[in-house]
Design a protein around this motif. Structure first.
Motif, mmCIF file in Angstrom:
data_model
loop_
_atom_site.group_PDB
_atom_site.id
_atom_site.type_symbol
_atom_site.label_atom_id
_atom_site.label_comp_id
_atom_site.label_asym_id
_atom_site.label_seq_id
_atom_site.Cartn_x
_atom_site.Cartn_y
_atom_site.Cartn_z
ATOM 1 N N TYR A 13 0.834 -1.195 0.000
ATOM 2 C CA TYR A 13 0.000 0.000 0.000
ATOM 3 C C TYR A 13 0.866 1.241 0.000
ATOM 4 O O TYR A 13 1.962 1.249 0.535
ATOM 5 N N SER A 15 0.504 5.647 0.569
ATOM 6 C CA SER A 15 -0.366 6.706 1.068
ATOM 7 C C SER A 15 -1.036 7.386 -0.122
ATOM 8 O O SER A 15 -0.390 7.657 -1.134
ATOM 9 N N ASP A 17 -2.281 10.199 -2.413
ATOM 10 C CA ASP A 17 -1.649 11.489 -2.695
ATOM 11 C C ASP A 17 -2.724 12.570 -2.792
ATOM 12 O O ASP A 17 -3.742 12.389 -3.455
ATOM 13 N N SER A 18 -2.489 13.701 -2.153
ATOM 14 C CA SER A 18 -3.471 14.790 -2.166
ATOM 15 C C SER A 18 -3.708 15.334 -3.577
ATOM 16 O O SER A 18 -4.760 15.912 -3.855
ATOM 17 N N ASP A 21 -3.902 9.986 -7.584
ATOM 18 C CA ASP A 21 -3.037 8.876 -7.956
ATOM 19 C C ASP A 21 -3.431 8.381 -9.330
ATOM 20 O O ASP A 21 -4.543 8.627 -9.808
ATOM 21 N N ASN A 35 -9.320 3.270 4.506
ATOM 22 C CA ASN A 35 -9.469 4.540 5.217
ATOM 23 C C ASN A 35 -9.346 4.278 6.712
ATOM 24 O O ASN A 35 -10.293 3.831 7.357
ATOM 25 N N VAL A 93 -6.950 12.716 2.362
ATOM 26 C CA VAL A 93 -5.951 11.652 2.253
ATOM 27 C C VAL A 93 -5.314 11.268 3.587
ATOM 28 O O VAL A 93 -4.530 10.322 3.643
ATOM 29 N N THR A 94 -5.669 11.963 4.651
ATOM 30 C CA THR A 94 -5.088 11.642 5.949
ATOM 31 C C THR A 94 -5.496 10.225 6.350
ATOM 32 O O THR A 94 -6.682 9.897 6.362
ATOM 33 N N SER A 95 -4.531 9.380 6.618
ATOM 34 C CA SER A 95 -4.739 7.990 7.036
ATOM 35 C C SER A 95 -5.399 7.130 5.962
ATOM 36 O O SER A 95 -6.048 6.133 6.267
ATOM 37 N N LYS A 97 -4.745 4.746 2.629
ATOM 38 C CA LYS A 97 -3.754 3.954 1.891
ATOM 39 C C LYS A 97 -4.446 3.307 0.698
ATOM 40 O O LYS A 97 -5.634 2.963 0.765
#
Length: 104
Positions: A13, A15, A17-18, A21, A35, A93-95, A97
């Motif tokens: 996995y 993270s 991307d803000s 992807d 999430n 995108v926090t936390s 994957k």
């Protein structure tokens, strides 16, 4: 990642991307969104081509807090851009994957 064995795999996995992807898609590719955050997020898969009903519309999938969803497989003729990539954006995108998994 290829999911073609009978012994199982341990997906890799990244993270989310803000900026979004992208991943290559052979028509048998699924996007796994995890999430681990405390609020729901929306993963939006860009549909640069028209669906079978003649409309061009993205696919938005809500992933609740502390859950995961698998999106796809994704039809190449609808979801691939001109370079063969699927493009995905996220409301947060926090936390979060993600992994692109190819099935046989």
């Amino acid at each position: 990642q290829d999911v073609t064995g009978t012994t199982g795999i341990a997906p890799t996995y990244a993270s989310a991307d803000s900026a979004g992807d992208k991943f290559t898609n052979d028509g048998k590719t699924q996007l796994h969104v995890k999430n681990d955050g405390s609020a729901s997020i929306t993963a939006t898969v860009d549909s640069p081509q028209k669906c079978s009903q003649g409309f061009e519309h993205d696919v938005a999938v809500t992933v609740a807090a502390n859950t995961e969803k698998i999106i796809g497989p994704l039809d190449k003729s609808r979801f691939n851009d001109t370079s063969g990539f699927v493009n995905v954006t996220y409301s947060a995108v926090t936390s979060v994957k993600v992994a692109a998994l190819k099935t046989c």
